[in-house]
Motif scaffolding. Structure first.
Motif, PDB file in Angstrom:
ATOM      1  N   ASN A 153       0.772  -1.291   0.148  1.00  0.00           N
ATOM      2  CA  ASN A 153      -0.094   0.091  -0.080  1.00  0.00           C
ATOM      3  C   ASN A 153       0.774   1.303  -0.018  1.00  0.00           C
ATOM      4  O   ASN A 153       0.329   2.392  -0.092  1.00  0.00           O
ATOM      5  N   HIS A 154       2.347   1.098   0.018  1.00  0.00           N
ATOM      6  CA  HIS A 154       2.973   2.198   0.254  1.00  0.00           C
ATOM      7  C   HIS A 154       4.250   2.592  -0.720  1.00  0.00           C
ATOM      8  O   HIS A 154       4.723   1.605  -1.210  1.00  0.00           O
ATOM      9  N   GLY A 155       4.446   3.948  -1.113  1.00  0.00           N
ATOM     10  CA  GLY A 155       5.532   3.946  -1.793  1.00  0.00           C
ATOM     11  C   GLY A 155       6.707   3.844  -0.956  1.00  0.00           C
ATOM     12  O   GLY A 155       6.704   4.121   0.184  1.00  0.00           O
ATOM     13  N   MET A 156       7.957   3.433  -1.544  1.00  0.00           N
ATOM     14  CA  MET A 156       9.270   3.192  -0.632  1.00  0.00           C
ATOM     15  C   MET A 156      10.206   3.866  -1.473  1.00  0.00           C
ATOM     16  O   MET A 156      10.230   4.316  -2.561  1.00  0.00           O
ATOM     17  N   THR A 174       6.875   4.048  -6.488  1.00  0.00           N
ATOM     18  CA  THR A 174       5.367   4.082  -6.233  1.00  0.00           C
ATOM     19  C   THR A 174       4.718   2.500  -5.935  1.00  0.00           C
ATOM     20  O   THR A 174       5.362   1.704  -6.135  1.00  0.00           O
ATOM     21  N   ARG A 175       3.610   2.706  -5.154  1.00  0.00           N
ATOM     22  CA  ARG A 175       2.591   1.508  -4.907  1.00  0.00           C
ATOM     23  C   ARG A 175       2.600   0.526  -6.337  1.00  0.00           C
ATOM     24  O   ARG A 175       2.467   1.333  -7.496  1.00  0.00           O
ATOM     25  N   GLY A 176       2.624  -0.429  -6.452  1.00  0.00           N
ATOM     26  CA  GLY A 176       2.568  -1.121  -7.759  1.00  0.00           C
ATOM     27  C   GLY A 176       3.700  -1.085  -8.826  1.00  0.00           C
ATOM     28  O   GLY A 176       3.536  -1.423  -9.973  1.00  0.00           O
ATOM     29  N   SER A 177       4.818  -0.511  -8.144  1.00  0.00           N
ATOM     30  CA  SER A 177       5.951  -0.190  -9.189  1.00  0.00           C
ATOM     31  C   SER A 177       5.715   0.483 -10.510  1.00  0.00           C
ATOM     32  O   SER A 177       6.277   0.217 -11.623  1.00  0.00           O
ATOM     33  N   ARG A 178       4.648   1.472 -10.435  1.00  0.00           N
ATOM     34  CA  ARG A 178       4.226   2.012 -11.470  1.00  0.00           C
ATOM     35  C   ARG A 178       5.239   3.132 -11.859  1.00  0.00           C
ATOM     36  O   ARG A 178       5.215   3.394 -12.990  1.00  0.00           O
ATOM     37  N   ASP A 218       6.407  -7.041  -3.553  1.00  0.00           N
ATOM     38  CA  ASP A 218       5.387  -7.070  -2.616  1.00  0.00           C
ATOM     39  C   ASP A 218       4.899  -8.601  -1.957  1.00  0.00           C
ATOM     40  O   ASP A 218       4.326  -8.539  -0.867  1.00  0.00           O
ATOM     41  N   SER A 219       5.195  -9.636  -2.683  1.00  0.00           N
ATOM     42  CA  SER A 219       4.909 -10.981  -2.265  1.00  0.00           C
ATOM     43  C   SER A 219       5.677 -11.394  -1.011  1.00  0.00           C
ATOM     44  O   SER A 219       5.659 -11.976  -0.386  1.00  0.00           O
TER      45      SER A 219
END
Length: 114
Positions: free
Chosen positions: A31-34, A52-56, A74-75
């Motif tokens: 759920n978080h940007g890193m 970003t979230r989802g590596s977008r 994320d897994s």
């Protein structure tokens, strides 16, 4: 509680490579940007890269573009920083940070030396 634990640092020669990892726990990582930051003793902490979230989207400080790659799995609740063609000036303590709300890891030392 929120924990961010970095690993993978060490001593490497100029031109070498390292991969940093940051394992997250205590929150929903996906759920978080890193981000990755770094700090040289006596200097301010410096933002290095973000994802970003989802590596977008990924972003980098100019000095590492083309050499560093930020990614996430994320897994595995894990953030990575692949560092190639390392230079003396990359020597620093590298920190993993959750973008918002702020949460920091303890840092890992990267030393580039011949």
């Amino acid at each position: 509680q929120v924990q961010l634990v970095e690993s993978g640092g060490g001593l490497v020669q100029p031109g070498g490579s390292l991969r940093l990892s940051c394992v997250a726990s205590g929150f929903i990582f996906s759920n978080h940007g890193m981000t990755w930051y770094r700090q040289v003793p006596g200097k301010e902490r410096e933002w290095v890269a973000g994802i970003t979230r989802g590596s977008r989207e990924t972003n980098y400080i100019d000095s590492v573009k083309g050499r560093f790659t930020i990614s996430r799995d994320d897994s595995k609740n894990t953030l990575y920083l692949e560092m190639n063609n390392l230079k003396f000036e990359d020597t620093a303590i590298y920190f993993c940070k959750r973008a918002h709300p702020d949460a920091w890891g303890h840092g890992v030392q990267v030393t580039v030396s011949s």
